[in-house]
Design a protein around this motif. Structure first.
Motif: not given
Length: 486
Positions: A209-213, A266-270, A227-239
């Motif tokens: 359910s993550l939106e910001e990491v 996704v709106q912001l990538i750093n 590993a984090l990349a794989t996890a992010m795929q399962h958080n479709p609301q990530l912004r």
């Protein structure tokens, strides 16, 4: 309406507390060592009916003081937000876990249901994570939406403990039919390294359910990044995804690029200072061409990217209508076979228009509208629609900053321009404007589709300003007085 009524209303607005239900000792620099030192605070907590947020950041709290505060919290079942960052300055590390255990046990005993837990800047190490382990596993955190643990020195061990606790929290809340819906996770500067990041990735994948990491500066290499990349795929609301100053290299960057193909919000990538290298940048470019439709900001600075790869990135975002910032500082320009130099090159952000500002308000965007901002906003706001005018007022005032003279002046100038034109327009429905404004401020219920906004100080400070102006109808001051006096 007499001038003293305007003054009374302005005074009411100035005194109104935006965060109803909040008790704050933020930044007072209190040294709280024992029960006696917290007597007044404890009394205030006990007498505060409906306490929903407690701010203790910027003070220093000893074990006995924490235990005394905890005793007062045992009956505060309405508490939802614990803003407890930077509250152990000067304390021995051994003092922190028992203080946290006392406070956590009190929240559990109270039956509180937390939404926000902020323990950033406490440098408590792995033992500090053990101090909140029971709390995180309990029903009190089944409702947690924001977990902020920036700069806590958790290390690999703390990351593993945290991951296990969040996993238990999610499984037990799911068994009760209401899974943990964590939205914001912040853990920069914690020395998580690969093992800590990999452990947390397992929890993130489960939560979903993550939106910001935000996990910058954690010494994570490509194994942890993958590993984090794989996890992010399962958080479709990530912004928002901020992994600044970790070490991707080509393998980590390619894995992350593949993961981003699955994410549409996704709106912001750093990924600045992440050593994505040219191959990684090319993979990210491919993802940009195919997806990330609402991206607003991309940082790939100082990643050992060549000029050709940087141009490939720039070309891949040229049709992104919502993009505001592309940072490619520090690209490599090869002058000859023997010499490599670094060149600082910014892709200039497009100048936002009034529509972009009103869609996603920010102080920077308002200032970048330039000297014609008042005219542009007047033209953009539909003055024939009173509710849209009220909405525009709230959006402009939301970026107000009392301590920033330039932003403050720009906001007040813009509000005066919009409201003066509105109230001086004969066909403008002033009473409809007032009704919409009161609904959006949460002071009036409505059966229409209008919904209250999250009220911030700027809303009330700008309203205080507006009611003093000659364009603001005196009869509307009467209406506002009636509601603000409640």
């Amino acid at each position: 309406m007499a001038s003293d009524d305007v003054a009374n209303l302005a005074d009411s607005l100035a005194k109104t507390q935006v965060d109803e239900g909040e008790l704050s000792y933020k930044g007072q620099g209190l040294k709280l060592d024992n029960a006696q030192s917290v007597e007044k605070m404890v009394r205030a907590i006990q007498e505060f009916d409906g306490l929903r947020a407690l701010r203790l950041e910027g003070n220093t709290i000893g074990v006995e003081a924490a235990q005394t505060i905890a005793k007062a919290l045992e009956k505060k079942s309405d508490l939802q937000c614990c803003h407890w960052s930077d509250m152990f300055t000067g304390r021995l590390r051994a003092e922190i876990p028992p203080a946290l255990v006392s406070l956590g046990d009190a929240l559990i005993m109270a039956g509180a249901r937390l939404k926000v837990l902020d323990l950033s800047d406490n440098a408590f190490g792995p033992d500090g994570v053990k101090g909140i382990e029971k709390l995180l596993k309990s029903a009190t955190c089944h409702t947690l939406q924001e977990l902020r643990l920036n700069n806590c020195g958790m290390g690999i061990g703390g990351g593993k403990i945290l991951s296990a606790a969040l996993t238990v929290c999610h499984k037990e809340s799911s068994a009760l039919g209401a899974p943990l819906q964590l939205k914001v996770f912040i853990a920069g500067r914690n020395r998580l390294e690969n093992d800590g990041a990999t452990a947390l990735a397992q929890a993130f994948q489960l939560i979903g359910s993550l939106e910001e990491v935000h996990i910058p500066q954690n010494g994570i290499n490509y194994q942890g990044v993958t590993a984090l990349a794989t996890a992010m795929q399962h958080n479709p609301q990530l912004r928002v995804l901020n992994l600044n100053d970790n070490t991707f290299t080509k393998r980590g960057a390619i894995a992350m690029a593949q993961a981003l193909k699955h994410l549409r919000n996704v709106q912001l990538i750093n990924f600045g200072d992440c050593l994505v290298r040219s191959e990684g940048a090319s993979a990210i470019s491919e993802t940009l061409r195919e997806g990330l439709p609402i991206l607003k900001e991309l940082n790939l600075s100082f990643g050992e990217i060549t000029k050709d790869a940087a141009l490939e990135v720039a070309r891949s975002v040229q049709h992104k209508d919502q993009l505001e910032k592309l940072d490619l500082n520090g690209i490599i320009i090869r002058l000859n076979r023997k010499k490599t130099s670094y060149h600082s090159e910014n892709i200039t952000p497009r100048t936002p228009d009034a529509s972009t500002f009103l869609s996603f308000p920010s102080p920077d965007k308002l200032l970048r509208l330039g000297a014609k901002r008042s005219f542009l906003l007047q033209q953009q706001v539909d003055l024939l629609d009173a509710s849209k005018t009220a909405e525009a007022f709230l959006k402009i005032s939301s970026v107000y900053k009392e301590d920033d003279a330039e932003v403050k002046a720009a906001v007040l100038e813009s509000i005066d321009a919009v409201l003066s034109k509105a109230f001086l327009t004969p066909s403008f429905q002033g009473l409809s404007f007032m009704s919409s404004l009161l609904v959006m401020l949460g002071l009036l219920k409505s059966e229409d589709k209008l919904k209250p906004v999250k009220v911030v100080p700027g809303h009330l400070q700008c309203l205080e300003h507006a009611v003093k102006q000659s364009y603001f109808p005196r009869e509307h001051v009467t209406v506002l007085n009636a509601f603000m006096a409640r």
